[in-house]
Design a protein around this motif. Structure first.
Motif, PDB file in Angstrom:
ATOM      1  N   LYS A   8       0.833  -1.189   0.000  1.00  0.00           N
ATOM      2  CA  LYS A   8       0.000   0.000   0.000  1.00  0.00           C
ATOM      3  C   LYS A   8       0.873   1.246   0.000  1.00  0.00           C
ATOM      4  O   LYS A   8       1.963   1.255   0.574  1.00  0.00           O
ATOM      5  N   GLY A   9       0.399   2.302  -0.647  1.00  0.00           N
ATOM      6  CA  GLY A   9       1.101   3.567  -0.582  1.00  0.00           C
ATOM      7  C   GLY A   9       1.293   3.999   0.863  1.00  0.00           C
ATOM      8  O   GLY A   9       0.354   3.964   1.657  1.00  0.00           O
ATOM      9  N   GLY A  10       2.501   4.372   1.227  1.00  0.00           N
ATOM     10  CA  GLY A  10       2.791   4.792   2.593  1.00  0.00           C
ATOM     11  C   GLY A  10       3.126   3.661   3.533  1.00  0.00           C
ATOM     12  O   GLY A  10       3.373   3.893   4.730  1.00  0.00           O
ATOM     13  N   SER A  11       3.168   2.428   3.022  1.00  0.00           N
ATOM     14  CA  SER A  11       3.457   1.275   3.888  1.00  0.00           C
ATOM     15  C   SER A  11       4.923   1.198   4.275  1.00  0.00           C
ATOM     16  O   SER A  11       5.282   0.519   5.241  1.00  0.00           O
ATOM     17  N   GLY A  12       5.778   1.869   3.508  1.00  0.00           N
ATOM     18  CA  GLY A  12       7.209   1.810   3.774  1.00  0.00           C
ATOM     19  C   GLY A  12       7.950   0.894   2.822  1.00  0.00           C
ATOM     20  O   GLY A  12       9.097   0.517   3.082  1.00  0.00           O
ATOM     21  N   LYS A  13       7.335   0.561   1.688  1.00  0.00           N
ATOM     22  CA  LYS A  13       7.984  -0.381   0.770  1.00  0.00           C
ATOM     23  C   LYS A  13       9.254   0.206   0.161  1.00  0.00           C
ATOM     24  O   LYS A  13      10.229  -0.528  -0.062  1.00  0.00           O
ATOM     25  N   THR A  14       9.270   1.509  -0.113  1.00  0.00           N
ATOM     26  CA  THR A  14      10.479   2.113  -0.659  1.00  0.00           C
ATOM     27  C   THR A  14      11.601   2.091   0.371  1.00  0.00           C
ATOM     28  O   THR A  14      12.751   1.774   0.051  1.00  0.00           O
ATOM     29  N   THR A  15      11.270   2.385   1.617  1.00  0.00           N
ATOM     30  CA  THR A  15      12.277   2.325   2.683  1.00  0.00           C
ATOM     31  C   THR A  15      12.810   0.915   2.837  1.00  0.00           C
ATOM     32  O   THR A  15      14.030   0.693   2.910  1.00  0.00           O
ATOM     33  N   LEU A  16      11.912  -0.079   2.858  1.00  0.00           N
ATOM     34  CA  LEU A  16      12.347  -1.469   3.027  1.00  0.00           C
ATOM     35  C   LEU A  16      13.161  -1.933   1.823  1.00  0.00           C
ATOM     36  O   LEU A  16      14.160  -2.649   1.986  1.00  0.00           O
TER      37      LEU A  16
END
Length: 331
Positions: A8-16
């Motif tokens: 989901k958008g804002g879930s932190g996938k880019t950070t992870l």
């Protein structure tokens, strides 16, 4: 190895995904990072400032070059103009390796030096521009990524990590089938779990290897919620990170200062991704590639190009055989 981070958008996938890329790079594993999200933040998460991130070349702008290079001398492809995002490789096509130099990487990939001296190469689809508004679909931009993945032969000890567009938008193309492992980043919320359930349902008939990474987990209640909702698909959870907070402020520490629990979570992701290599099915991979190509050809490709794109399929071609034969070139 081809790895996708979704959620989901804002879930932190880019950070992870950026942490996983840093983990691989710290182990001196060759890795190419690809930002295929409509919100282009992966470069910043890897430490580039706003100006440097904005100067990265967009893959979508180099689509003609990419097609012309990958087409090679394939007699089934009359011209680069008749290639679409799903065009599969065949005899005479040029293939991509992770550890090599080629015109595609020269045009689209740029090195990023990380804080501990490790480096990665990053490729980006490019953001939506003012000229795209109201007239373009974002998925036309990620077509360059799908085309490259279709022509990529990669081994266990080398990685492409793709930060995908948010939610179920990943299913607007066949790219969701291009990965050895898909990590779905889910917050311990109903919305986070709803995206997981939808993704799992859509991917069910395509043999997608999917594991859930719980993010922003603050205590036993959050952990219990994710275990109840995701069951055995829940692989690992990640909590608050002072290291990440410092990185997001533009004050990154050395990667070896990342909290031990979060470093262990990244090792678990790495081990799980590595294990998925044993289950790689090149025949299914090729079959799915052809399936989506024929589907796109009939739906819009033939009309757009004025060619019978089904004729581009080379039934005797095997990526698995090419993987065994091609010797990696030095970077």
């Amino acid at each position: 190895m081809k790895i996708a981070f979704v959620g989901k958008g804002g879930s932190g996938k880019t950070t992870l995904s950026s942490l996983f890329i840093r983990h691989l790079a710290a182990a001196r594993i060759p890795v190419i990072a690809v930002d295929a999200d409509i919100n282009q933040h992966l470069a910043s998460a890897l430490g580039l400032d706003e100006e440097a991130a904005g100067a990265l070349p967009a893959m979508g702008h180099e689509l003609a070059l990419i097609k012309d290079y990958l087409r090679g001398s394939n007699p089934r492809i009359a011209s680069a103009e008749t290639m679409i995002k799903t065009t599969p490789p065949g005899e005479g096509s040029r293939l991509l390796r992770i550890r090599e130099e080629n015109p595609v990487y020269a045009a689209c990939a740029r090195p990023v030096k990380l804080e501990d001296g490790a480096d990665v190469r990053i490729m980006v689809t490019g953001p939506f521009t003012e000229s795209d508004l109201g007239v373009a679909c974002y998925h036309s931009k990620v077509g360059a990524v799908e085309l490259c993945l279709n022509h990529l032969v990669d081994g266990r000890d080398e990685y492409v990590v793709v930060d995908m567009t948010a939610g179920s938008d990943s299913f607007a193309s066949g790219m969701f089938t291009r990965f050895d492992m898909t990590f779905l980043v889910a917050e311990p919320t109903r919305k986070g779990i709803a995206v997981y359930r939808q993704y799992k349902e859509y991917a069910r008939d395509f043999g997608v290897s999917l594991r859930v990474v719980g993010n922003k987990v603050q205590g036993p209640d959050d952990l219990a919620f994710l275990r109840d909702e995701a069951g055995d698909d829940l692989l690992v959870t990640v909590g608050h990170s002072d290291w990440v907070r410092a990185m997001e402020k533009g004050r990154p520490h050395r990667f070896d200062a990342l909290e031990p629990a979060n470093r262990q979570a990244l090792r678990t992701l790495h081990e799980t991704a590595d294990d998925s290599y044993e289950r790689r099915d090149w025949h299914r991979y090729t079959r799915q590639m052809v399936h989506f190509h024929l589907k796109n050809a009939e739906s819009w490709g033939n009309a757009k190009t004025g060619a019978d794109l089904a004729a581009q399929v080379d039934p005797a071609f095997s990526l698995e055989e090419r993987l065994a034969k091609i010797t990696p070139q030095p970077v």
